[in-house]
Design a protein around this motif. Structure first.
Motif, PDB file in Angstrom:
ATOM      1  N   MET A   1       0.839  -1.190   0.000  1.00 53.94           N
ATOM      2  CA  MET A   1       0.000   0.000   0.000  1.00 53.94           C
ATOM      3  C   MET A   1       0.881   1.249   0.000  1.00 53.94           C
ATOM      4  O   MET A   1       1.807   1.371   0.804  1.00 53.94           O
ATOM      5  CB  MET A   1      -0.895  -0.016   1.239  1.00 53.94           C
ATOM      6  CG  MET A   1      -1.960   1.059   1.238  1.00 53.94           C
ATOM      7  SD  MET A   1      -3.272   0.763   0.037  1.00 53.94           S
ATOM      8  CE  MET A   1      -4.112  -0.621   0.822  1.00 53.94           C
ATOM      9  N   GLY A   2       0.598   2.153  -0.953  1.00 52.37           N
ATOM     10  CA  GLY A   2       1.365   3.378  -1.041  1.00 52.37           C
ATOM     11  C   GLY A   2       2.549   3.327  -1.981  1.00 52.37           C
ATOM     12  O   GLY A   2       3.109   4.363  -2.316  1.00 52.37           O
ATOM     13  N   PHE A   3       2.969   2.139  -2.385  1.00 58.07           N
ATOM     14  CA  PHE A   3       4.075   2.026  -3.350  1.00 58.07           C
ATOM     15  C   PHE A   3       3.530   2.331  -4.744  1.00 58.07           C
ATOM     16  O   PHE A   3       2.507   1.768  -5.137  1.00 58.07           O
ATOM     17  CB  PHE A   3       4.649   0.608  -3.314  1.00 58.07           C
ATOM     18  CG  PHE A   3       5.898   0.443  -4.134  1.00 58.07           C
ATOM     19  CD1 PHE A   3       7.136   0.686  -3.582  1.00 58.07           C
ATOM     20  CD2 PHE A   3       5.823   0.045  -5.464  1.00 58.07           C
ATOM     21  CE1 PHE A   3       8.295   0.530  -4.342  1.00 58.07           C
ATOM     22  CE2 PHE A   3       6.964  -0.105  -6.228  1.00 58.07           C
ATOM     23  CZ  PHE A   3       8.203   0.138  -5.656  1.00 58.07           C
ATOM     24  N   LEU A  69      -3.838   1.003  14.858  1.00 56.40           N
ATOM     25  CA  LEU A  69      -4.961   1.090  13.934  1.00 56.40           C
ATOM     26  C   LEU A  69      -6.067   0.116  14.309  1.00 56.40           C
ATOM     27  O   LEU A  69      -5.817  -1.087  14.497  1.00 56.40           O
ATOM     28  CB  LEU A  69      -4.492   0.793  12.508  1.00 56.40           C
ATOM     29  CG  LEU A  69      -3.492   1.767  11.888  1.00 56.40           C
ATOM     30  CD1 LEU A  69      -3.080   1.283  10.498  1.00 56.40           C
ATOM     31  CD2 LEU A  69      -4.079   3.158  11.806  1.00 56.40           C
ATOM     32  N   ILE A  70      -7.280   0.630  14.408  1.00 56.94           N
ATOM     33  CA  ILE A  70      -8.463  -0.196  14.630  1.00 56.94           C
ATOM     34  C   ILE A  70      -9.301  -0.156  13.361  1.00 56.94           C
ATOM     35  O   ILE A  70      -9.676   0.918  12.884  1.00 56.94           O
ATOM     36  CB  ILE A  70      -9.319   0.319  15.815  1.00 56.94           C
ATOM     37  CG1 ILE A  70      -8.479   0.435  17.084  1.00 56.94           C
ATOM     38  CG2 ILE A  70     -10.530  -0.588  16.019  1.00 56.94           C
ATOM     39  CD1 ILE A  70      -7.999  -0.872  17.642  1.00 56.94           C
ATOM     40  N   ALA A  71      -9.605  -1.316  12.807  1.00 59.14           N
ATOM     41  CA  ALA A  71     -10.481  -1.400  11.640  1.00 59.14           C
ATOM     42  C   ALA A  71     -11.918  -1.566  12.120  1.00 59.14           C
ATOM     43  O   ALA A  71     -12.198  -2.394  12.992  1.00 59.14           O
ATOM     44  CB  ALA A  71     -10.083  -2.577  10.756  1.00 59.14           C
ATOM     45  N   MET A 109     -10.274  -4.580   4.091  1.00 55.75           N
ATOM     46  CA  MET A 109      -9.992  -4.605   5.525  1.00 55.75           C
ATOM     47  C   MET A 109      -9.204  -5.858   5.897  1.00 55.75           C
ATOM     48  O   MET A 109      -8.175  -5.795   6.574  1.00 55.75           O
ATOM     49  CB  MET A 109     -11.296  -4.534   6.315  1.00 55.75           C
ATOM     50  CG  MET A 109     -11.133  -4.506   7.821  1.00 55.75           C
ATOM     51  SD  MET A 109     -11.067  -6.151   8.589  1.00 55.75           S
ATOM     52  CE  MET A 109     -12.769  -6.678   8.425  1.00 55.75           C
ATOM     53  N   GLU A 110      -9.658  -7.003   5.432  1.00 54.41           N
ATOM     54  CA  GLU A 110      -8.972  -8.243   5.795  1.00 54.41           C
ATOM     55  C   GLU A 110      -7.599  -8.327   5.134  1.00 54.41           C
ATOM     56  O   GLU A 110      -6.677  -8.929   5.689  1.00 54.41           O
ATOM     57  CB  GLU A 110      -9.853  -9.446   5.473  1.00 54.41           C
ATOM     58  CG  GLU A 110     -11.168  -9.427   6.262  1.00 54.41           C
ATOM     59  CD  GLU A 110     -11.678 -10.798   6.645  1.00 54.41           C
ATOM     60  OE1 GLU A 110     -11.038 -11.813   6.283  1.00 54.41           O
ATOM     61  OE2 GLU A 110     -12.704 -10.862   7.346  1.00 54.41           O
ATOM     62  N   GLY A 116      -0.489  -7.105   8.396  1.00 57.88           N
ATOM     63  CA  GLY A 116       0.030  -6.773   9.710  1.00 57.88           C
ATOM     64  C   GLY A 116      -0.130  -5.321  10.094  1.00 57.88           C
ATOM     65  O   GLY A 116       0.523  -4.843  11.023  1.00 57.88           O
ATOM     66  N   ARG A 117      -1.028  -4.600   9.425  1.00 59.44           N
ATOM     67  CA  ARG A 117      -1.178  -3.171   9.687  1.00 59.44           C
ATOM     68  C   ARG A 117      -2.215  -2.860  10.767  1.00 59.44           C
ATOM     69  O   ARG A 117      -2.267  -1.746  11.266  1.00 59.44           O
ATOM     70  CB  ARG A 117      -1.585  -2.442   8.401  1.00 59.44           C
ATOM     71  CG  ARG A 117      -0.503  -2.421   7.338  1.00 59.44           C
ATOM     72  CD  ARG A 117      -1.018  -1.801   6.042  1.00 59.44           C
ATOM     73  NE  ARG A 117       0.074  -1.653   5.076  1.00 59.44           N
ATOM     74  CZ  ARG A 117       0.765  -0.548   4.887  1.00 59.44           C
ATOM     75  NH1 ARG A 117       0.508   0.522   5.633  1.00 59.44           N
ATOM     76  NH2 ARG A 117       1.720  -0.477   3.995  1.00 59.44           N
TER      77      ARG A 117
END
Length: 302
Positions: A1-3, A69-71, A109-110, A116-117
């Motif tokens: 994510m973000g790359f 972080l809470i999803a 989300m999953e 591991g975020r």
């Protein structure tokens, strides 16, 4: 994510969900076939290269203090509960990521959990399983509910909006469901109330998924309604169908998994308050277990 990720493809138009999935991929249609350089393809390739360069040259964001972080999963019918939970968790120092349960939302989300975020999941809205079971348009696949338990993070599960299945406009509802209780949420969304048999199956599925969890897991059930439409006096209020889910789940859930029922509707303030307390209890238990493990490891090392 973000790359930075840019893909030029003949398939980068129409239904691109199989290509993008849950990732931040930029798609650029090739317009002509990817078969050498010509006056059109040269423009497209330059555009793609410029996009990548622009992403690479973007200044990094300023450093900020990282928060756990809470999803949280949400739907229109659970918005009030999620917003109250979010405010309380942020006041405790967590950063909350809210995912709209339209299939891709649950998968995303999953996926972040697998990366591991995520520190914990407040699964307030699990409606995607109703769509998976009944053929609705917002299914997240049959692996939904598995990632938090597989990774071993705290997972609080609520049967939010499992009392409904999502279809498109009224003319898209399958023929076999035309005589069911339907509600036009808007011109493009038609909701179908799940029945006793379907809720019983959902209870069995939830128990099967959660029984495999390696981390702290709990279930919180609002017995007076799983959604805004399922509350007392509303169109989808069917206590017998909700009870079928509860009975099937509780009869199959491992005894070590906490399962609480509250005589409340899901959007009642007291229900959200209890959800936050229960999730923070799971987080505290995980932290205590990690500290004990670290001490044992230190003793062995000494």
């Amino acid at each position: 994510m973000g790359f930075p990720k840019v893909l030029v493809s003949t398939a980068a138009s129409g239904d691109t969900r199989p290509i993008v999935g849950t990732r931040d991929v930029v798609l650029i249609p090739s317009v002509v076939d990817v078969a050498g350089i010509n006056s059109i393809s040269e423009l497209i390739y330059r555009e793609a290269a410029a996009a990548v360069c622009g992403m690479m040259e973007q200044s990094p964001p300023p450093q900020r203090q990282e928060k756990p972080l809470i999803a949280i999963t949400m739907f229109g019918n659970t918005t009030a509960a999620v917003e109250r939970c979010k405010r309380q968790l942020e006041a405790q120092g967590y950063e909350c990521l809210v995912f709209h349960c339209t299939g891709t939302g649950g998968q995303t989300m999953e996926g972040l959990v697998e990366d591991g975020r995520i520190a914990a999941v407040l699964d307030m809205t699990t409606t995607e399983w109703a769509d998976e079971l009944c053929g609705g348009v917002f299914t997240a696949g049959d692996a939904r509910l598995e990632a938090p338990g597989r990774v071993g993070i705290p997972h609080l599960v609520v049967p939010g909006c499992i009392d409904m299945v999502n279809f498109g406009g009224a003319d898209t509802v399958p023929e076999r469901y035309r005589d069911r209780l339907l509600y036009a949420w808007n011109a493009n969304v038609t909701l179908m109330r799940t029945n006793v048999e379907e809720n019983e199956q959902l209870g069995e599925i939830f128990a099967q998924k959660l029984n495999r969890a390696r981390g702290g897991t709990a279930v919180l059930i609002p017995t007076r309604g799983y959604s805004l439409l399922g509350a007392s006096g509303e169109r989808f209020h069917q206590p017998e169908a909700d009870a079928a889910f509860e009975q099937a789940l509780q009869s199959r859930l491992h005894p070590h998994i906490r399962c609480e029922t509250l005589e409340l509707a899901i959007n009642d303030e007291a229900f959200a308050d209890r959800a936050v307390r229960l999730l923070t209890e799971l987080l505290a238990a995980q932290q205590a277990a990690q500290e004990r493990q670290d001490k044992r490891g230190g003793a062995v090392h000494d």
